[in-house]
Design a protein around this motif. Structure first.
Motif, short mmCIF file in Angstrom:
data_model
loop_
_atom_site.label_atom_id
_atom_site.label_comp_id
_atom_site.label_asym_id
_atom_site.label_seq_id
_atom_site.Cartn_x
_atom_site.Cartn_y
_atom_site.Cartn_z
N LEU A 203 -31.35 -12.92 29.72
CA LEU A 203 -31.39 -14.38 29.80
C LEU A 203 -30.86 -14.88 31.14
O LEU A 203 -31.35 -15.90 31.66
N VAL B 92 -33.16 -11.25 16.45
CA VAL B 92 -33.34 -12.43 17.31
C VAL B 92 -32.02 -13.14 17.58
O VAL B 92 -31.85 -13.84 18.59
N SER B 93 -31.03 -12.94 16.71
CA SER B 93 -29.75 -13.63 16.86
C SER B 93 -29.03 -13.25 18.14
O SER B 93 -28.17 -13.99 18.62
N ASN B 94 -29.36 -12.09 18.74
CA ASN B 94 -28.75 -11.73 20.02
C ASN B 94 -29.07 -12.78 21.08
O ASN B 94 -28.20 -13.19 21.85
N TYR B 95 -30.32 -13.22 21.11
CA TYR B 95 -30.74 -14.20 22.09
C TYR B 95 -30.37 -15.63 21.67
O TYR B 95 -29.87 -16.41 22.49
N THR B 96 -30.61 -15.96 20.42
CA THR B 96 -30.33 -17.33 19.97
C THR B 96 -28.84 -17.64 20.02
O THR B 96 -28.44 -18.78 20.31
N GLY B 97 -28.01 -16.63 19.74
CA GLY B 97 -26.57 -16.85 19.81
C GLY B 97 -26.11 -17.18 21.22
O GLY B 97 -25.24 -18.03 21.42
N TRP C 80 -24.65 -21.96 29.26
CA TRP C 80 -25.32 -23.06 29.97
C TRP C 80 -24.43 -23.66 31.04
O TRP C 80 -24.93 -24.14 32.08
N TYR D 17 -27.80 -10.81 27.12
CA TYR D 17 -27.17 -11.77 28.03
C TYR D 17 -27.70 -11.58 29.44
O TYR D 17 -28.01 -12.56 30.14
N LEU E 73 -28.10 -18.44 23.65
CA LEU E 73 -28.70 -19.73 24.04
C LEU E 73 -27.97 -20.91 23.42
O LEU E 73 -28.03 -22.03 23.96
N SER E 74 -27.31 -20.69 22.31
CA SER E 74 -26.56 -21.79 21.68
C SER E 74 -25.12 -21.85 22.18
O SER E 74 -24.34 -22.70 21.72
N SER E 75 -24.76 -20.99 23.12
CA SER E 75 -23.40 -20.95 23.65
C SER E 75 -23.26 -21.95 24.79
O SER E 75 -24.05 -21.95 25.75
#
Length: 275
Positions: free
Chosen positions: A248, A53-58, A66, A245, A60-62
């Protein structure tokens, strides 16, 4: 009756087959984003194990991700507002006024569909540099709005011509000016067509890669397509992270189109069914 059932079944089968060509690659990309690069190499068709899951959460937290999303949204909205406003006025003149050279000038606008933006890259770059619009969102917004004018004018003109002339005459007799008729009566009636051209302009701007890559060298103004290219270059060996990436980055466009699909189809058919 059997023939009707057979035709209905064949149509449904065709829809499912065509839909699978779209859904399956998307589903594969989403699942691949939860894998490691090793999993993609050894078992590309299998389920993630374990789910990373860290692939996506990392991502999204970048803050960079955004910021690129925000830049793309800002440029797309500004481009659409400018293109639709200018095209609506031009389409109103082409549809409701008879003047010398009207068809000639309309043909000039329509001819713009035959020339891709890449043809004008060199003179456009020189022009933007002379006006100091490099590394400036206006250097993207103004050209994109100009390139969007031909198709926008064509769609709006065809819709405006379906509005009965008697309606305009009645409005003028009641004291409404030409611009008042355009603003208070014609534009509200043209909401389906305006929605269609707005969707087309937003999607085209969102997917534009070459012009932002050419004009925006400062990372703070980069859009999401350029961000994907930069991210892929930075993590070229981490395929799973790059796929995450990309997934998303697709979500806003897919969500927008899912919401605007009915407006898009309705606007494209409204001009053909009225009058």
């Amino acid at each position: 009756m059997r023939a009707g059932l057979a035709r209905s079944a064949s149509r449904h089968t065709l829809v499912w087959v065509l839909g699978s060509f779209i859904v399956v690659p998307l589903l594969y990309a989403v699942l691949s984003g939860f894998k490691t690069t090793g999993d993609l190499t050894t078992d590309p068709a299998g389920l993630p194990g374990p789910w990373k899951v860290s692939n996506y959460t990392g991502i999204l937290s970048s803050g960079d991700f955004w910021r690129q999303i925000g830049n793309s949204v800002m440029i797309a909205v500004a481009t659409t507002l400018l293109a639709v406003a200018a095209a609506a006025l031009a389409a109103f003149a082409f549809a409701r006024y008879a003047f010398r050279g009207r068809e000639f000038f309309f043909t000039l606008f329509a001819a713009g569909l035959m020339f891709p933006p890449a043809v004008a890259v060199l003179p456009l770059f020189v022009l933007l540099r002379s006006f100091g619009l490099l590394d400036n969102p206006l250097g993207i917004i103004l050209p994109q709005a100009a390139f969007a004018l031909p198709i926008t004018i064509i769609i709006l003109r065809s819709f405006f011509r379906t509005i009965p002339a008697e309606l305009e005459e009645a409005a003028i007799m009641d004291g409404c000016s030409r611009f008042g008729f355009f603003w208070r009566i014609l534009l509200p009636m043209a909401r389906p067509a305006l929605g269609t051209v707005s969707v087309l302009a937003i999607v085209t701007s969102w997917n534009n890669f070459f012009l932002p890559l050419l004009v925006l060298a400062d990372p703070k103004w980069q859009t999401i397509p350029v961000g994907i290219q930069q991210f892929q270059g930075q993590y070229s060996t981490n395929y799973a992270l790059v796929i995450a990436y990309i997934v998303l980055a697709m979500v806003p466009a897919i969500a927008f189109y899912a919401v605007a699909e009915r407006q898009l189809i309705g606007g494209l058919t409204a001009g053909a069914t009225k009058g």
